[in-house]
Scaffold this motif. Structure first.
Motif, PDB file in Angstrom:
ATOM      1  N   MET A   1       0.816  -1.217   0.000  1.00 61.84           N
ATOM      2  CA  MET A   1       0.000   0.000   0.000  1.00 61.84           C
ATOM      3  C   MET A   1       0.851   1.269   0.000  1.00 61.84           C
ATOM      4  SD  MET A   1      -2.990  -0.999   2.717  1.00 61.84           S
ATOM      5  CE  MET A   1      -1.860  -1.245   4.084  1.00 61.84           C
ATOM      6  N   CYS A   2       2.164   1.128   0.101  1.00 62.61           N
ATOM      7  CA  CYS A   2       3.057   2.272   0.290  1.00 62.61           C
ATOM      8  C   CYS A   2       3.530   2.866  -1.036  1.00 62.61           C
ATOM      9  CB  CYS A   2       4.268   1.836   1.126  1.00 62.61           C
ATOM     10  SG  CYS A   2       5.368   3.201   1.540  1.00 62.61           S
ATOM     11  N   GLU A   3       3.410   4.177  -1.162  1.00 60.81           N
ATOM     12  CA  GLU A   3       3.854   4.869  -2.372  1.00 60.81           C
ATOM     13  C   GLU A   3       5.376   4.935  -2.475  1.00 60.81           C
ATOM     14  OE1 GLU A   3       2.004   8.693  -2.508  1.00 60.81           O
ATOM     15  OE2 GLU A   3       0.035   7.862  -2.941  1.00 60.81           O
ATOM     16  N   MET A   4       6.069   4.681  -1.393  1.00 59.48           N
ATOM     17  CA  MET A   4       7.531   4.748  -1.380  1.00 59.48           C
ATOM     18  C   MET A   4       8.187   3.393  -1.616  1.00 59.48           C
ATOM     19  SD  MET A   4       8.207   7.899  -0.891  1.00 59.48           S
ATOM     20  CE  MET A   4       6.688   8.472  -1.652  1.00 59.48           C
ATOM     21  N   ARG A   5       7.398   2.417  -1.984  1.00 55.85           N
ATOM     22  CA  ARG A   5       7.881   1.044  -2.118  1.00 55.85           C
ATOM     23  C   ARG A   5       9.089   0.919  -3.042  1.00 55.85           C
ATOM     24  NH1 ARG A   5       4.314  -4.005  -4.283  1.00 55.85           N
ATOM     25  NH2 ARG A   5       5.993  -5.510  -4.282  1.00 55.85           N
ATOM     26  N   SER A   6       9.047   1.509  -4.216  1.00 60.32           N
ATOM     27  CA  SER A   6      10.164   1.368  -5.159  1.00 60.32           C
ATOM     28  C   SER A   6      11.416   2.064  -4.646  1.00 60.32           C
ATOM     29  CB  SER A   6       9.795   1.870  -6.550  1.00 60.32           C
ATOM     30  OG  SER A   6       9.519   3.248  -6.529  1.00 60.32           O
ATOM     31  N   ALA A   7      11.271   3.215  -3.999  1.00 59.10           N
ATOM     32  CA  ALA A   7      12.430   3.913  -3.432  1.00 59.10           C
ATOM     33  C   ALA A   7      13.045   3.077  -2.322  1.00 59.10           C
ATOM     34  CB  ALA A   7      12.022   5.285  -2.904  1.00 59.10           C
ATOM     35  N   CYS A   8      12.210   2.452  -1.524  1.00 59.27           N
ATOM     36  CA  CYS A   8      12.670   1.595  -0.434  1.00 59.27           C
ATOM     37  C   CYS A   8      13.447   0.399  -0.980  1.00 59.27           C
ATOM     38  CB  CYS A   8      11.460   1.129   0.377  1.00 59.27           C
ATOM     39  SG  CYS A   8      11.843   0.022   1.733  1.00 59.27           S
ATOM     40  N   LEU A   9      12.905  -0.245  -1.995  1.00 55.60           N
ATOM     41  CA  LEU A   9      13.574  -1.400  -2.577  1.00 55.60           C
ATOM     42  C   LEU A   9      14.909  -1.001  -3.191  1.00 55.60           C
ATOM     43  CD1 LEU A   9      13.671  -4.360  -3.294  1.00 55.60           C
ATOM     44  CD2 LEU A   9      12.297  -3.846  -5.329  1.00 55.60           C
ATOM     45  N   GLU A  10      14.942   0.095  -3.917  1.00 60.03           N
ATOM     46  CA  GLU A  10      16.196   0.555  -4.520  1.00 60.03           C
ATOM     47  C   GLU A  10      17.231   0.870  -3.443  1.00 60.03           C
ATOM     48  OE1 GLU A  10      17.289   0.441  -7.647  1.00 60.03           O
ATOM     49  OE2 GLU A  10      15.385  -0.524  -8.087  1.00 60.03           O
ATOM     50  N   TYR A  11      16.785   1.483  -2.346  1.00 58.85           N
ATOM     51  CA  TYR A  11      17.689   1.767  -1.232  1.00 58.85           C
ATOM     52  C   TYR A  11      18.267   0.468  -0.678  1.00 58.85           C
ATOM     53  CZ  TYR A  11      19.384   3.138   3.352  1.00 58.85           C
ATOM     54  OH  TYR A  11      20.175   3.319   4.450  1.00 58.85           O
ATOM     55  N   ALA A  12      17.406  -0.510  -0.435  1.00 60.20           N
ATOM     56  CA  ALA A  12      17.847  -1.784   0.135  1.00 60.20           C
ATOM     57  C   ALA A  12      18.844  -2.484  -0.771  1.00 60.20           C
ATOM     58  CB  ALA A  12      16.646  -2.691   0.396  1.00 60.20           C
ATOM     59  N   LEU A  13      18.599  -2.450  -2.060  1.00 60.09           N
ATOM     60  CA  LEU A  13      19.504  -3.095  -3.005  1.00 60.09           C
ATOM     61  C   LEU A  13      20.831  -2.341  -3.091  1.00 60.09           C
ATOM     62  CD1 LEU A  13      16.963  -4.023  -5.816  1.00 60.09           C
ATOM     63  CD2 LEU A  13      18.019  -5.584  -4.145  1.00 60.09           C
ATOM     64  N   ALA A  14      20.769  -1.021  -3.103  1.00 60.09           N
ATOM     65  CA  ALA A  14      21.982  -0.205  -3.204  1.00 60.09           C
ATOM     66  C   ALA A  14      22.854  -0.320  -1.951  1.00 60.09           C
ATOM     67  CB  ALA A  14      21.614   1.255  -3.454  1.00 60.09           C
ATOM     68  N   HIS A  15      22.220  -0.521  -0.796  1.00 63.33           N
ATOM     69  CA  HIS A  15      22.946  -0.582   0.471  1.00 63.33           C
ATOM     70  C   HIS A  15      23.097  -2.008   0.999  1.00 63.33           C
ATOM     71  CE1 HIS A  15      21.794   3.649   0.208  1.00 63.33           C
ATOM     72  NE2 HIS A  15      22.921   3.854   0.862  1.00 63.33           N
TER      73      HIS A  15
END
Length: 81
Positions: A44-58
């Protein structure tokens, strides 16, 4: 199902994410516990893709990030070029 998400620049996405308003217990469950509720919230979160990209990058290795578990992120990393 495709969900359009907003991916803001920088770490400001976290303040807008639903997980910031929810207990960390959902997103960092004990080993063997269900991640179903965390994934429901992420869905339900609009920030889902940013969160996933952050997790992958870090290289986040624990918890649910962007709606994916540790194993799912590992599989995604292994399939990326």
């Amino acid at each position: 199902m495709h969900i359009d998400t907003i991916t803001p620049a920088g770490p400001a996405w976290h303040a807008q994410a639903l997980c910031a308003q929810t207990g960390a217990d959902f997103f960092f469950p004990e080993p063997g516990s269900s991640v179903r509720e965390a994934k429901r919230i992420c869905g339900m979160c609009e920030m889902r893709s940013a969160c996933l990209e952050y997790a992958l990058a870090h290289d986040e290795r624990f918890g649910v990030w962007g709606g994916l578990s540790e194993k799912e992120r590992l599989q995604l990393r292994n399939t990326r070029p």
